[in-house]
Design a protein around this motif. Sequence first.
Motif, short mmCIF file in Angstrom:
data_model
loop_
_atom_site.label_atom_id
_atom_site.label_comp_id
_atom_site.label_asym_id
_atom_site.label_seq_id
_atom_site.Cartn_x
_atom_site.Cartn_y
_atom_site.Cartn_z
N VAL A 187 46.15 38.05 46.55
CA VAL A 187 45.41 36.84 46.91
C VAL A 187 44.40 36.57 45.80
O VAL A 187 43.58 37.43 45.49
N ASP A 188 44.49 35.41 45.17
CA ASP A 188 43.54 35.05 44.11
C ASP A 188 42.99 33.66 44.39
O ASP A 188 43.75 32.72 44.62
N MET A 189 41.68 33.56 44.41
CA MET A 189 41.06 32.27 44.71
C MET A 189 41.26 31.31 43.53
O MET A 189 41.20 31.71 42.38
N ASP A 190 41.48 30.04 43.83
CA ASP A 190 41.67 29.05 42.77
C ASP A 190 40.31 28.61 42.22
O ASP A 190 39.38 28.38 42.99
N PHE A 249 37.61 29.71 41.16
CA PHE A 249 36.72 30.19 42.20
C PHE A 249 35.28 29.66 42.17
O PHE A 249 34.80 29.10 43.15
N TYR A 250 34.57 29.82 41.06
CA TYR A 250 33.15 29.41 41.06
C TYR A 250 33.01 27.89 41.30
O TYR A 250 32.11 27.45 42.02
N VAL A 251 33.92 27.15 40.69
CA VAL A 251 33.85 25.69 40.87
C VAL A 251 34.19 25.34 42.32
O VAL A 251 33.53 24.49 42.94
N ALA A 252 35.20 26.03 42.87
CA ALA A 252 35.58 25.76 44.27
C ALA A 252 34.40 26.03 45.21
O ALA A 252 34.19 25.31 46.19
N PRO A 304 40.44 26.91 48.40
CA PRO A 304 41.87 27.07 48.09
C PRO A 304 42.15 28.43 47.45
O PRO A 304 41.31 28.96 46.72
N CYS A 305 43.32 28.99 47.74
CA CYS A 305 43.71 30.23 47.06
C CYS A 305 45.21 30.21 46.82
O CYS A 305 45.92 29.35 47.34
N SER A 306 45.66 31.13 46.01
CA SER A 306 47.09 31.27 45.75
C SER A 306 47.49 32.70 46.06
O SER A 306 46.69 33.62 45.90
#
Length: 359
Positions: free
Chosen positions: A22-25, A27-30, A147-149
């Motif tokens: 699991v990797d966040m899209d 991330f910091y901007v999200a 969101p994550c992928s």
Amino acid sequence: MNEFVSGADYNVKENYNLFLLVDMDYFYVACEIRRNKSLEGKPVAVFHAVGERGAILTSNYEARKMGIKSGMSLSKARSVPGVIFINADMDYYLKTSNEIFSFLKGFGELEQVSVDEGFILIKGNYEKAYELAESIKQNIKEKFDLPCSIGISYNRVMAKLACEFAKPNGIFVIRRSEAQEFLKDVEVSKLYGVGEKTTKILNSLGVYKVKDLFSIDPSLLRSKLGDKASSYLFLLAKGEDPYKYNKEEIPKSISTINTLEKDLDKEEILEIVFSMVYELSSELQTNNLVSKTVTVRAVYEDFDNQSVSLSLNFYTNDYKKLFEVAKQLVNKLDNKKIRRIGVGFSNLKKLTEESLKNY
Ligand code: DCP
Ligand code: CA
Ligand code: CA
């Protein structure tokens, strides 16, 4: 000895060891968009301030399309009109990360790899893994509005690769039975642990895709990369996880060096040093390593050179802490114009629960 249960016999209920990455899209901007919805759909980048200047930590896809990439200097990024720049709020990102990972613990055995990424180990079949991934994605969306992928495969390196193909905001599965066929056309730079340097060497040998690896002379590869790296590469190319067998093997140090476009004073190189620290800390994070000692090496305009090192009393792969050390080291350099600048991390070890405590 195979730790995986064979799925060839269809009378047997499929029961593989499977890995979900699991990797966040972005991330910091999200995280920033999450608390300020007016940013949604706009090109946004988060930066880390370095004195009067700064460097880009990450950007969303809208900004990436405009050429804003992580590691870029803020001054260069600012020359692109229409992008929104936000000063990093690490406390908020870490707090969000902690919340996400405590939540993810409920889904299986969890191995957190970095601030926004972790493996979930399950036993079962690919359908079950896919359903679980869907449920995780949906939950992360509902609970955290992020969101994550998710990549799913039969070992860590393949799950990591699957996640590359899942991005952004998707789920991607690579089954063991499809792995060989799938890998053929994958670019070598996408393989786990193959960085810029190795990619350059491989490209110079005419190797761009995984399949190219099998058509060159293995001894040529060994002479360029060394025995260990080439054997790792072949395992990766076959879809195997070389790290599984070498959990204890770690490099003595990692480093990077740059020749400057023009000779600079030490006050002027901080931004470049920051980018180098950021790049190396990403490498640490990717390989699940932490470091204790930072070295800065300068070659001056008169070709004299100097190397300064400093150790922390804890291990870390946090670019902020490592940069603080690098900054002190730059300060110790002579007051002469600098031609080449290098940064290295040594005293490396695997990230464990123990080393995390000192974070
Ligand atoms: N980051 C960091 N230190 C690094 C590299 C990145 O603290 N050396 C931060 C910035 C990112 C976050 O960690 O937002 C996650 O890094 P990723 O490489 O996963 O990149 P992103 O999540 O930003 O983008 P992607 O959607 O490609 O995963
Ligand atoms: Ca990410
Ligand atoms: Ca990540």
